[in-house]
Write a protein that holds these residues in place. Structure first.
Motif, PDB file in Angstrom:
ATOM      1  N   GLU A   1     -27.636 -13.189  21.437  1.00  0.00           N
ATOM      2  CA  GLU A   1     -26.500 -12.389  22.390  1.00  0.00           C
ATOM      3  C   GLU A   1     -27.639 -11.134  23.092  1.00  0.00           C
ATOM      4  O   GLU A   1     -27.957 -10.281  22.580  1.00  0.00           O
ATOM      5  CB  GLU A   1     -25.678 -11.452  21.936  1.00  0.00           C
ATOM      6  N   ASP A   2     -27.810 -11.684  24.609  1.00  0.00           N
ATOM      7  CA  ASP A   2     -28.865 -10.676  25.309  1.00  0.00           C
ATOM      8  C   ASP A   2     -29.637 -10.581  24.716  1.00  0.00           C
ATOM      9  O   ASP A   2     -30.671  -9.339  24.104  1.00  0.00           O
ATOM     10  CB  ASP A   2     -27.826  -9.093  25.263  1.00  0.00           C
ATOM     11  N   GLY A   3     -30.576 -11.360  24.350  1.00  0.00           N
ATOM     12  CA  GLY A   3     -31.867 -11.617  24.281  1.00  0.00           C
ATOM     13  C   GLY A   3     -32.281 -10.116  22.133  1.00  0.00           C
ATOM     14  O   GLY A   3     -32.742 -10.199  22.137  1.00  0.00           O
ATOM     15  N   GLN A   4     -30.906 -10.440  21.914  1.00  0.00           N
ATOM     16  CA  GLN A   4     -30.652 -10.126  20.246  1.00  0.00           C
ATOM     17  C   GLN A   4     -31.092 -10.939  19.565  1.00  0.00           C
ATOM     18  O   GLN A   4     -29.250 -12.300  19.735  1.00  0.00           O
ATOM     19  CB  GLN A   4     -30.083  -8.741  20.291  1.00  0.00           C
ATOM     20  N   ARG A   5     -31.197 -10.702  17.996  1.00  0.00           N
ATOM     21  CA  ARG A   5     -31.052 -11.676  17.202  1.00  0.00           C
ATOM     22  C   ARG A   5     -29.253 -11.009  16.589  1.00  0.00           C
ATOM     23  O   ARG A   5     -30.330 -10.186  16.091  1.00  0.00           O
ATOM     24  CB  ARG A   5     -32.189 -12.556  16.409  1.00  0.00           C
TER      25      ARG A   5
ATOM     26  N   PRO B   1     -33.906  -7.381  17.697  1.00  0.00           N
ATOM     27  CA  PRO B   1     -35.313  -8.289  19.281  1.00  0.00           C
ATOM     28  C   PRO B   1     -35.388  -9.504  18.927  1.00  0.00           C
ATOM     29  O   PRO B   1     -36.093  -9.258  17.312  1.00  0.00           O
ATOM     30  CB  PRO B   1     -35.437  -7.320  19.765  1.00  0.00           C
ATOM     31  N   ASP B   2     -34.996 -10.411  19.874  1.00  0.00           N
ATOM     32  CA  ASP B   2     -35.441 -12.256  19.168  1.00  0.00           C
ATOM     33  C   ASP B   2     -37.000 -11.918  19.707  1.00  0.00           C
ATOM     34  O   ASP B   2     -36.944 -12.312  20.635  1.00  0.00           O
ATOM     35  CB  ASP B   2     -34.385 -12.550  19.706  1.00  0.00           C
ATOM     36  N   ASP B   3     -37.706 -11.478  19.431  1.00  0.00           N
ATOM     37  CA  ASP B   3     -39.143 -11.813  19.930  1.00  0.00           C
ATOM     38  C   ASP B   3     -40.270 -12.376  18.923  1.00  0.00           C
ATOM     39  O   ASP B   3     -41.686 -12.117  18.834  1.00  0.00           O
ATOM     40  CB  ASP B   3     -39.639 -10.011  20.191  1.00  0.00           C
TER      41      ASP B   3
END
Length: 276
Positions: free
Chosen positions: A83-87, A129-131
């Motif tokens: 969601e919104d670039g987050q895990r 953060p899904d980075d």
């Protein structure tokens, strides 16, 4: 507000107005948490235990929220969302050991508990953060949770007997036709689709030992059953194996997929958890 060390240890929490410059300087220098003071009464305030509170801990690598699980004890569950670039990982009525096992990506068969640890079920939510640094961030979340719950976590090497995966005849392997990946039980079988061989080894260890623990399978010569992929083969495959009898599991893997299991002694990593 929170003060957390670089290794994820929670050093202090509370209202910023209760933390003086002198206390903060001492905290940074010595790493020892100062006493929390109530500005209204100037009396020492005892920090509540994890069983009494809901906490959110902010760390440069993660955000961790946990509280004691409500309701009667039941099988816990977890789910992962994006969601919104987050895990986002949510846990509901999960045992602390299971949560630490997931966060450190360590199977329970490779977790050792030393000392007296009572069973503790928690509800939790972790935002990462899904980075591409998910593994590192999850491990930091585990360190934060250990600090809050008063347990210590360390890794150590041990020599153990395990079953290594070999494939003398790769032509028998069933290469996955699709791009999807899935795994899960189907009756008395465990079905893997689009799975790498290291994942096959991990699922063998998870599924067989779970079935043994539930009285649904006959243990092999070594218990718990540990597995390691030593095929050196890449690619993704479709594999189905029975979990009710380890002898039959070995037979099916060898005859249908060319995967031969051989017992060996190897040095493996164990996650050790103990109360402080």
């Amino acid at each position: 507000a929170f003060v957390i060390s670089g290794d994820g240890t929670l050093l202090w929490q509370g209202s910023p107005i209760t933390l003086s410059k002198e206390q903060l300087a001492k905290l940074i220098k010595e790493g020892a948490p100062p006493q929390k003071v109530d500005p209204q009464t100037s009396a020492d305030v005892t920090s509540p235990t994890p069983e009494e509170r809901t906490d959110t801990f902010l760390h440069p690598l993660c955000s961790v929220t946990f509280a004691p699980a409500d309701g009667e004890e039941a099988d816990g569950w977890m789910r992962v969302m994006a969601e919104d670039g987050q895990r986002i990982t949510e846990y509901r009525h999960m045992d602390l050991l299971l949560i630490l096992s997931d966060l450190t990506q360590t199977l329970l068969t490779r977790v050792r508990v030393t000392g007296e640890m009572k069973k503790r079920c928690l509800d939790g939510r972790i935002l990462l953060p899904d980075d591409g640094r998910v593994a590192e961030r999850k491990f930091q979340a585990a360190l934060v949770l250990c600090s809050v719950c008063g347990v210590e976590m360390s890794r150590r090497k041990e020599k153990r007997t395990l079953w290594r995966l070999t494939v003398p005849d790769p032509a028998k392997l069933k290469v996955s036709a699709g791009e999807g990946r899935s795994c899960g039980p189907d009756g008395s079988d465990f079905v893997l689709t689009g799975t790498s061989l290291p994942e096959v080894a991990r699922c063998l260890e998870m599924a067989l030992n779970r079935a043994i623990a539930r009285g649904q399978a006959t243990p092999g010569a070594v218990e718990p059953l540990l597995f390691a992929d030593e095929t050196g083969l890449g690619g993704r495959y479709d594999v189905t194996f029975p979990v009710g009898d380890f002898t039959k599991t070995r037979q099916v893997l060898a005859e249908q997929y060319g995967i031969v299991l051989k017992p060996v002694t190897r040095e493996i990593e164990i996650l050790q958890i103990s109360p402080r």
